[in-house]
Design a protein around this motif. Structure first.
Motif, PDB file in Angstrom:
ATOM      1  N   PHE A 136       0.848  -1.195   0.000  1.00  0.00           N
ATOM      2  CA  PHE A 136       0.000   0.000   0.000  1.00  0.00           C
ATOM      3  C   PHE A 136       0.886   1.249   0.000  1.00  0.00           C
ATOM      4  CE2 PHE A 136      -3.600   2.633   1.163  1.00  0.00           C
ATOM      5  CZ  PHE A 136      -3.038   3.623   1.945  1.00  0.00           C
ATOM      6  N   ASP A 137       1.886   1.261   0.914  1.00  0.00           N
ATOM      7  CA  ASP A 137       2.787   2.418   1.005  1.00  0.00           C
ATOM      8  C   ASP A 137       3.494   2.664  -0.321  1.00  0.00           C
ATOM      9  OD1 ASP A 137       2.224   3.057   3.576  1.00  0.00           O
ATOM     10  OD2 ASP A 137       3.866   1.898   4.446  1.00  0.00           O
ATOM     11  N   GLU A 181      -4.969  -2.967  -1.903  1.00  0.00           N
ATOM     12  CA  GLU A 181      -4.090  -3.440  -0.828  1.00  0.00           C
ATOM     13  C   GLU A 181      -4.685  -3.099   0.537  1.00  0.00           C
ATOM     14  OE1 GLU A 181      -1.664  -5.368  -1.218  1.00  0.00           O
ATOM     15  OE2 GLU A 181      -1.134  -5.140  -3.338  1.00  0.00           O
ATOM     16  N   ALA A 182      -5.287  -1.908   0.638  1.00  0.00           N
ATOM     17  CA  ALA A 182      -5.903  -1.500   1.911  1.00  0.00           C
ATOM     18  C   ALA A 182      -6.997  -2.496   2.296  1.00  0.00           C
ATOM     19  CB  ALA A 182      -6.474  -0.089   1.790  1.00  0.00           C
ATOM     20  N   PRO A 241     -10.021  -5.173  10.527  1.00  0.00           N
ATOM     21  CA  PRO A 241     -10.838  -4.046  10.051  1.00  0.00           C
ATOM     22  C   PRO A 241     -10.250  -2.700  10.466  1.00  0.00           C
ATOM     23  CG  PRO A 241     -12.230  -5.770  10.950  1.00  0.00           C
ATOM     24  CD  PRO A 241     -10.820  -6.182  11.235  1.00  0.00           C
ATOM     25  N   ALA A 242      -9.636  -2.668  11.659  1.00  0.00           N
ATOM     26  CA  ALA A 242      -9.029  -1.403  12.111  1.00  0.00           C
ATOM     27  C   ALA A 242      -7.885  -1.005  11.188  1.00  0.00           C
ATOM     28  CB  ALA A 242      -8.526  -1.551  13.544  1.00  0.00           C
ATOM     29  N   ASP A 243      -7.053  -2.006  10.810  1.00  0.00           N
ATOM     30  CA  ASP A 243      -5.945  -1.723   9.889  1.00  0.00           C
ATOM     31  C   ASP A 243      -6.471  -1.251   8.542  1.00  0.00           C
ATOM     32  OD1 ASP A 243      -3.830  -4.462  11.027  1.00  0.00           O
ATOM     33  OD2 ASP A 243      -4.093  -2.400  11.740  1.00  0.00           O
ATOM     34  N   GLN A 244      -7.523  -1.916   8.090  1.00  0.00           N
ATOM     35  CA  GLN A 244      -8.116  -1.521   6.800  1.00  0.00           C
ATOM     36  C   GLN A 244      -8.607  -0.076   6.854  1.00  0.00           C
ATOM     37  OE1 GLN A 244     -11.202  -4.279   5.682  1.00  0.00           O
ATOM     38  NE2 GLN A 244      -9.867  -6.055   5.896  1.00  0.00           N
TER      39      GLN A 244
END
Lengths: 222, 189
Positions: free
Chosen positions: A106-107, A149-150, A156-159
């Motif tokens: 993602f980054d 990627e997200a 779910p919190a990371d997403q």
């Protein structure tokens, strides 16, 4: 009484009181993107290494490796109208392949999106609308990939965290694109930039249930 | 208009320079964030055009961050070194644009009989002041911008332009006189 020193003092004070001219946020971001792209090979030259004799085959392999790495480093600063640009894209693809984990990928997609945006601006400034449009297409593709990627990030919190970061980045990019749009007069360029802004602002993860309309109108600025 | 770097900030600059030399990209970003606005402001005052200012400020930051291995703190501080780079980048820009046709004001045919006390500096428009500065000689512009827009001390300006403090003070005096005459010329026309 109005001596020369008094007059100069008043003039000096008037100069000191002038409002500072500072760049806007989009200019700062664009500038850093361009500077960091030029620094991609590293800000300081690597120290020279002492030459040691090797067998011919080893030397040839080493020379080839140096040539390839050198081309990759040199190409890191190249723009779409440069002969080295295909090497840069090849290098980016290789790095993406070697990048593991959804957050890291993602980054990297976001970083590539920023680079494509800077390239698009450079190509508009160079009157290469065809290359600018290609850079904008790649920019949109990187945003879409970042969104995907997200969606694959662990919890779910990371997403949600990555999706928020993506939306923030898109808002910043939109300000940059609006600024660029304000600088061009070619109707085709204006339309291409507007289209890129519209599509970027509607970038969301494939399965996301978030609204596709951004917080602010994409046509709120030029 | 801009804050003069404190001694503590200067120490911090050197620490950041060392980190960038070691390949720390975050330190490069910190140096960029610390100086980009200041350099942009300086270049804009010299060139007067937003697009040119952006290009030259970017060029200055790139040159600075890629040439840190040539910087040595031998009496010339990091800030002064950076302004020298900005000055050189500005001159290069002039050359590329073939704009080196300025007539130094001291050689220009200016009215000499006007009473300078009649000039009401408080009523001047900001843009008239900025434009009048750009009619001065290179050295005069440099000194006025560094002293009054960038808030450098005379000693710091002396480091940037490579002159003595006394020479900078004299140059500043002549520059203010030339600026005043330029403004009179504008108000008379």
């Amino acid at each position: 009484m109005n001596t020369e020193m008094d007059r100069f003092q008043r003039l000096a004070e008037r100069l000191q009181g002038l409002p500072a001219i500072t760049p806007d946020a989009a200019t700062r971001i664009r500038a850093w993107n361009l500077v960091s792209a030029r620094l991609a090979g590293g800000p300081v030259a690597a120290p020279a290494r002492r030459w040691r004799p090797f067998r011919l085959a080893t030397a040839l392999v080493a020379a080839l490796a140096v040539l390839l790495v050198g081309s990759a480093v040199a190409s890191a600063q190249s723009l779409p109208n440069s002969a080295l640009y295909p090497i840069k894209r090849l290098d980016e693809g290789l790095r993406m392949t070697l990048t593991l984990g959804a957050p890291a990928r993602f980054d990297y997609h976001l970083e590539l999106a920023r680079i494509r945006l800077a390239e698009a601006q450079a190509m508009v400034n160079a009157d290469r609308l065809d290359l600018a449009e290609a850079a904008l297409e790649s920019y949109e593709a990187d945003l879409a990939d970042a969104a995907a990627e997200a969606e694959q990030a662990g919890s779910p919190a990371d997403q949600a965290l990555l999706e928020n970061r993506l939306q923030e980045a898109i808002q910043v990019h939109d300000a940059q694109l609006a600024n660029l749009q304000g600088q061009v007069t070619n109707p085709a360029a204006v339309a291409a930039i507007q289209a890129a802004r519209d599509r970027a602002l509607n970038t969301t993860p494939p399965a996301s249930d978030k609204p596709k309309t951004p917080a602010h109108s994409p046509k709120s600025s030029p | 208009m801009s804050a003069t770097p404190s001694p503590a900030a200067a120490d911090d600059d050197l620490s950041l320079v060392r980190r960038v030399r070691a390949g720390d990209q975050d330190a490069a970003r910190l140096l960029f964030d610390r100086y980009f606005d200041r350099i942009y402001n300086y270049v804009h005052a010299r060139l007067g055009r937003v697009a040119d200012a952006e290009d030259v400020a970017i060029e200055t930051m790139t040159r600075t961050l890629t040439r840190l291995d040539t910087f040595e703190d031998q009496g010339v501080g990091f800030t002064a070194w950076m302004y020298r780079i900005a000055h050189n980048a500005t001159i290069d820009h002039y050359r590329r644009q073939s704009k080196m046709t300025m007539v130094p004001l001291e050689e220009a045919n200016l009215p000499q009989g006007d009473d300078p006390s009649e000039l009401a500096v408080e009523k001047l428009r900001d843009e008239d002041l900025r434009e009048a500065i750009r009619t001065l000689t290179e050295d005069q512009q440099q000194v006025l911008i560094l002293r009054f827009f960038q808030d450098l001390t005379a000693a710091q300006v002396a480091q940037v332009v490579g002159k003595s403090v006394g020479a900078v003070q004299a140059l500043q005096h002549r520059a203010l006189g030339a600026l005043q005459r330029s403004l009179q010329l504008r108000s008379a026309s």
